[in-house]
Design an enzyme around this catalytic site. Structure first.
Site, PDB file in Angstrom:
ATOM      1  N   GLU A  43       1.084  -1.690   0.361  1.00 15.64           N
ATOM      2  CA  GLU A  43       0.077  -0.029   0.218  1.00 15.64           C
ATOM      3  C   GLU A  43       0.788   1.261   0.415  1.00 15.64           C
ATOM      4  O   GLU A  43       1.429   1.039   1.271  1.00 15.64           O
ATOM      5  CB  GLU A  43      -0.656   0.185   1.368  1.00 15.64           C
ATOM      6  CG  GLU A  43      -1.572   1.240   1.070  1.00 15.64           C
ATOM      7  CD  GLU A  43      -3.138   1.181   2.139  1.00 15.64           C
ATOM      8  OE1 GLU A  43      -3.573   2.532   2.744  1.00 15.64           O
ATOM      9  OE2 GLU A  43      -2.791   1.003   3.318  1.00 15.64           O
ATOM     10  N   ASP A 115      -3.773  11.551  -2.091  1.00 13.49           N
ATOM     11  CA  ASP A 115      -3.673  12.439  -2.005  1.00 13.49           C
ATOM     12  C   ASP A 115      -4.099  12.928  -2.917  1.00 13.49           C
ATOM     13  O   ASP A 115      -3.307  12.891  -4.267  1.00 13.49           O
ATOM     14  CB  ASP A 115      -2.043  13.836  -1.512  1.00 13.49           C
ATOM     15  CG  ASP A 115      -1.930  12.939  -0.256  1.00 13.49           C
ATOM     16  OD1 ASP A 115      -2.532  12.829   0.624  1.00 13.49           O
ATOM     17  OD2 ASP A 115      -0.717  13.582  -0.354  1.00 13.49           O
ATOM     18  N   LYS A 119      -5.122  21.136  -7.951  1.00 16.06           N
ATOM     19  CA  LYS A 119      -4.164  21.882  -8.947  1.00 16.06           C
ATOM     20  C   LYS A 119      -4.094  20.988 -10.648  1.00 16.06           C
ATOM     21  O   LYS A 119      -2.664  20.090 -10.265  1.00 16.06           O
ATOM     22  CB  LYS A 119      -3.194  22.145  -8.690  1.00 16.06           C
ATOM     23  CG  LYS A 119      -4.236  23.331  -8.095  1.00 16.06           C
ATOM     24  CD  LYS A 119      -2.845  24.477  -7.683  1.00 16.06           C
ATOM     25  CE  LYS A 119      -3.393  25.815  -6.230  1.00 16.06           C
ATOM     26  NZ  LYS A 119      -3.274  25.216  -5.413  1.00 16.06           N
ATOM     27  N   ASP A 151     -12.599   9.304  -1.566  1.00 18.46           N
ATOM     28  CA  ASP A 151     -13.935   9.643  -2.366  1.00 18.46           C
ATOM     29  C   ASP A 151     -13.610  10.984  -2.945  1.00 18.46           C
ATOM     30  O   ASP A 151     -14.830  11.840  -3.795  1.00 18.46           O
ATOM     31  CB  ASP A 151     -14.422   9.819  -0.610  1.00 18.46           C
ATOM     32  CG  ASP A 151     -13.533  11.604  -0.186  1.00 18.46           C
ATOM     33  OD1 ASP A 151     -12.135  11.683  -0.898  1.00 18.46           O
ATOM     34  OD2 ASP A 151     -13.807  12.637   0.165  1.00 18.46           O
ATOM     35  N   THR A 187     -10.013   1.806   5.924  1.00 13.57           N
ATOM     36  CA  THR A 187      -9.461   2.369   5.685  1.00 13.57           C
ATOM     37  C   THR A 187      -9.558   3.865   7.236  1.00 13.57           C
ATOM     38  O   THR A 187     -10.015   4.179   7.441  1.00 13.57           O
ATOM     39  CB  THR A 187      -8.355   3.561   5.213  1.00 13.57           C
ATOM     40  OG1 THR A 187      -8.406   4.387   4.312  1.00 13.57           O
ATOM     41  CG2 THR A 187      -7.870   2.375   3.397  1.00 13.57           C
ATOM     42  N   GLU A 188      -7.964   4.185   7.560  1.00 15.74           N
ATOM     43  CA  GLU A 188      -8.711   5.613   8.649  1.00 15.74           C
ATOM     44  C   GLU A 188      -9.616   6.582   7.880  1.00 15.74           C
ATOM     45  O   GLU A 188     -10.500   7.187   8.522  1.00 15.74           O
ATOM     46  CB  GLU A 188      -7.321   6.447   9.256  1.00 15.74           C
ATOM     47  CG  GLU A 188      -6.915   5.513  10.821  1.00 15.74           C
ATOM     48  CD  GLU A 188      -5.819   4.376  10.566  1.00 15.74           C
ATOM     49  OE1 GLU A 188      -5.688   4.476   9.042  1.00 15.74           O
ATOM     50  OE2 GLU A 188      -5.748   3.994  11.634  1.00 15.74           O
ATOM     51  N   TYR A 189      -9.188   6.903   6.705  1.00 19.35           N
ATOM     52  CA  TYR A 189     -10.016   8.130   5.504  1.00 19.35           C
ATOM     53  C   TYR A 189     -11.456   7.181   5.218  1.00 19.35           C
ATOM     54  O   TYR A 189     -11.910   8.507   5.361  1.00 19.35           O
ATOM     55  CB  TYR A 189      -8.933   8.241   4.633  1.00 19.35           C
ATOM     56  CG  TYR A 189      -7.906   9.612   5.099  1.00 19.35           C
ATOM     57  CD1 TYR A 189      -7.068   9.193   5.625  1.00 19.35           C
ATOM     58  CD2 TYR A 189      -8.229  10.450   4.010  1.00 19.35           C
ATOM     59  CE1 TYR A 189      -6.592  10.461   5.801  1.00 19.35           C
ATOM     60  CE2 TYR A 189      -6.786  11.303   4.259  1.00 19.35           C
ATOM     61  CZ  TYR A 189      -5.808  11.837   5.232  1.00 19.35           C
ATOM     62  OH  TYR A 189      -5.344  12.881   5.712  1.00 19.35           O
TER      63      TYR A 189
HETATM   64  N1  SAH Z   1      -3.959   5.312   3.392  1.00 18.66           N
HETATM   65  C1  SAH Z   1      -4.463   5.713   4.129  1.00 18.66           C
HETATM   66  C2  SAH Z   1      -3.946   8.058   4.316  1.00 18.66           C
HETATM   67  C3  SAH Z   1      -4.144   8.154   2.705  1.00 18.66           C
HETATM   68  S1  SAH Z   1      -4.019  10.269   3.008  1.00 18.66           S
HETATM   69  C4  SAH Z   1      -5.982   6.151   4.328  1.00 18.66           C
HETATM   70  O1  SAH Z   1      -6.876   5.587   3.861  1.00 18.66           O
HETATM   71  O2  SAH Z   1      -6.069   6.243   5.716  1.00 18.66           O
HETATM   72  C5  SAH Z   1      -1.915   9.663   1.826  1.00 18.66           C
HETATM   73  C6  SAH Z   1      -1.039   9.625   2.758  1.00 18.66           C
HETATM   74  O3  SAH Z   1      -0.047   9.536   1.451  1.00 18.66           O
HETATM   75  C7  SAH Z   1      -0.263  10.687   3.713  1.00 18.66           C
HETATM   76  O4  SAH Z   1      -0.111   9.872   4.448  1.00 18.66           O
HETATM   77  C8  SAH Z   1       1.071  11.018   2.512  1.00 18.66           C
HETATM   78  O5  SAH Z   1       1.851  11.325   3.516  1.00 18.66           O
HETATM   79  C9  SAH Z   1       1.348   9.620   1.719  1.00 18.66           C
HETATM   80  N2  SAH Z   1       1.474   9.449   0.641  1.00 18.66           N
HETATM   81  C10 SAH Z   1       1.601  10.715  -0.585  1.00 18.66           C
HETATM   82  N3  SAH Z   1       2.398  10.522  -1.538  1.00 18.66           N
HETATM   83  C11 SAH Z   1       3.412   9.340  -0.917  1.00 18.66           C
HETATM   84  C12 SAH Z   1       5.013   8.786  -2.178  1.00 18.66           C
HETATM   85  N4  SAH Z   1       4.423   9.363  -3.022  1.00 18.66           N
HETATM   86  N5  SAH Z   1       5.343   8.202  -1.531  1.00 18.66           N
HETATM   87  C13 SAH Z   1       4.945   7.809  -0.345  1.00 18.66           C
HETATM   88  N6  SAH Z   1       3.634   7.982   0.541  1.00 18.66           N
HETATM   89  C14 SAH Z   1       2.647   9.121  -0.107  1.00 18.66           C
END
Ligand code: SAH
Length: 207
Positions: A43, A115, A119, A151, A187-189
């Site tokens: 993941e 993320d 933009k 989402d 997941t938490e989110y």
């Molecule tokens: N999967 C988790 C967190 C989602 S937030 C959930 O669903 O609850 C997205 C996470 O991805 C953040 O913690 C961020 O730091 C991480 N992330 C974003 N880009 C990344 C990258 N290039 N490499 C590793 N982690 C990354």
């Protein structure tokens, strides 16, 4: 994910038994880390780790690797992982380097609530941009499988476009994962967004 700064994060991260610090040493031989030839699922952006930890506990015949780039996130996530989950490892890694860490050995990649980078000029930073898809090419063993949950409508439609034009076939496409698969590891989110009433989009991309 924005979190307050944690003072002793370096110590928490380096002392965790789940962290593999010399990850480039294992390129092409992650089966040696797990001491078996079970499939490896990863993941990218594991956040607080709820998904990958519960997946590992529930699927002992699959090896799981959680990847996270933010130290503040790792330092909060790692202490909460129950001890001695044999089929779980965590990497402090930016996915931009992923092709330097794995070589033809991953069976499935999870992208959960990545993320969204709203933009247009930041589109390349999305984990489903062709920059990342090029890197993922090298990590998969046989079939390439990416499962995505979000989402965010814009990230979702963008990913449908990039993945299908890259040659991936899409299945399990749903705009409401809660109805499609009510009993699943979340997941938490995901928990947070469901509480807010947001719909969860999902797809499985295979190549
Ligand atoms: N999967 C988790 C967190 C989602 S937030 C959930 O669903 O609850 C997205 C996470 O991805 C953040 O913690 C961020 O730091 C991480 N992330 C974003 N880009 C990344 C990258 N290039 N490499 C590793 N982690 C990354």
């Amino acid at each position: 994910m924005r979190l307050r700064n944690i003072k002793n994060k370096e110590e928490i991260i380096t002392n965790s038994s789940y962290i593999i610090s010399d990850y480039k040493e294992y390129k092409g031989k992650w089966n040696k880390v797990f001491q078996n030839d079970n499939p490896i699922h990863i993941e990218i952006g594991m956040g607080m780790g709820k998904f990958i930890v519960n997946m590992a506990i529930n699927n002992p015949d699959i090896n799981f690797i959680g990847i996270e780039k933010q130290d503040n996130v790792l330092a909060r996530a790692l202490p909460n992982i129950p001890s001695d989950i044999k089929n779980l490892r965590v990497l402090r890694l930016n996915a931009l380097e992923i092709d330097e860490v794995f070589d033809n050995e991953i069976s499935l990649l999870y992208l959960n609530f990545s993320d969204p980078w709203p933009k247009v000029r930041h589109n390349n930073r999305r984990l489903t941009s062709t920059i990342f898809l090029n890197k993922y090419e090298k990590i998969f063993k046989n079939n390439k499988i990416i499962e995505l949950r979000t989402d965010n409508e814009s990230l979702y439609t963008y990913s449908i476009e990039t993945l299908s034009s890259y040659g991936y076939s899409l299945s399990e496409v749903t705009f409401d994962l809660n109805s499609y698969l009510p009993n699943r590891i979340t997941t938490e989110y995901e928990d947070k967004f469901i509480k807010k009433g947001n719909k969860i989009y999902h797809l499985k991309a295979s190549k």
